[in-house]
Design a protein around this motif. Structure first.
Motif, mmCIF file in Angstrom:
data_model
loop_
_atom_site.group_PDB
_atom_site.id
_atom_site.type_symbol
_atom_site.label_atom_id
_atom_site.label_comp_id
_atom_site.label_asym_id
_atom_site.label_seq_id
_atom_site.Cartn_x
_atom_site.Cartn_y
_atom_site.Cartn_z
ATOM 1 N N GLN A 245 7.076 -1.427 4.605
ATOM 2 C CA GLN A 245 6.783 -1.979 3.281
ATOM 3 C C GLN A 245 5.531 -1.358 2.672
ATOM 4 O O GLN A 245 5.363 -1.345 1.455
ATOM 5 N N ASP A 246 4.646 -0.828 3.508
ATOM 6 C CA ASP A 246 3.441 -0.161 3.015
ATOM 7 C C ASP A 246 3.753 1.161 2.315
ATOM 8 O O ASP A 246 2.879 1.757 1.690
ATOM 9 N N VAL B 52 5.653 1.516 -0.233
ATOM 10 C CA VAL B 52 5.797 1.283 -1.672
ATOM 11 C C VAL B 52 4.588 1.861 -2.406
ATOM 12 O O VAL B 52 3.441 1.593 -2.045
ATOM 13 N N GLY B 53 4.870 2.701 -3.392
ATOM 14 C CA GLY B 53 3.816 3.334 -4.172
ATOM 15 C C GLY B 53 3.250 4.595 -3.544
ATOM 16 O O GLY B 53 2.364 5.223 -4.114
ATOM 17 N N LEU C 31 14.282 3.699 4.960
ATOM 18 C CA LEU C 31 14.006 2.752 3.873
ATOM 19 C C LEU C 31 15.078 1.668 3.820
ATOM 20 O O LEU C 31 14.756 0.472 3.733
ATOM 21 N N VAL D 195 13.380 -1.405 1.927
ATOM 22 C CA VAL D 195 12.466 -0.815 0.950
ATOM 23 C C VAL D 195 13.292 -0.066 -0.091
ATOM 24 O O VAL D 195 14.128 0.769 0.249
ATOM 25 N N ASN D 196 13.077 -0.378 -1.350
ATOM 26 C CA ASN D 196 13.795 0.263 -2.450
ATOM 27 C C ASN D 196 13.333 1.714 -2.571
ATOM 28 O O ASN D 196 12.139 1.970 -2.774
ATOM 29 N N ASP E 247 13.490 3.671 -4.948
ATOM 30 C CA ASP E 247 12.874 3.925 -6.254
ATOM 31 C C ASP E 247 11.377 3.623 -6.242
ATOM 32 O O ASP E 247 10.653 4.033 -7.146
ATOM 33 N N ASP E 248 10.916 2.905 -5.218
ATOM 34 C CA ASP E 248 9.503 2.521 -5.122
ATOM 35 C C ASP E 248 8.675 3.483 -4.280
ATOM 36 O O ASP E 248 7.477 3.278 -4.089
ATOM 37 N N VAL E 249 9.324 4.520 -3.754
ATOM 38 C CA VAL E 249 8.659 5.496 -2.889
ATOM 39 C C VAL E 249 9.092 6.886 -3.343
ATOM 40 O O VAL E 249 10.270 7.120 -3.591
#
Length: 90
Positions: A28-29, A31-32, A49, A54-55, A57-59
């Motif tokens: 989860q870390d 993301v971004g 992912l 984990v999406n 699109d967020d990574v």
């Protein structure tokens, strides 16, 4: 110093590495963050992912090749590699 925070093992062990000054302790870390590795490992990245909710699109994923240099220079936050390759990178 680089720390392995996750390992995916099927036939070959694979690890995702981050630096202590920008640590990733859980999926989860991510993301971004920007993740890099050899282009052939993108499928492992996507499976990692998905398995951890984990999406994608967020990574951001960037094919960086097999050099740890993009991680060490801050171009990426996380780098993927085969565990049997880590000793070659010390």
């Amino acid at each position: 110093m680089i720390k392995a925070f996750a390992v995916g093992v099927q036939d070959h062990p694979y690890a995702w590495l981050s630096k202590p000054d920008n640590p990733v302790a859980s999926p989860q870390d991510l993301v971004g963050k920007t993740v890099g590795g050899p282009a052939t490992t993108e499928i492992l990245y996507k499976a990692f992912l998905a398995a951890n909710g984990v999406n994608p699109d967020d990574v951001e994923y960037v094919a960086t090749g097999d050099s740890v240099a993009p991680l060490m220079t801050g171009q990426i936050d996380v780098w993927g590699t085969w565990l049997n390759s880590i000793s070659q990178r010390r």
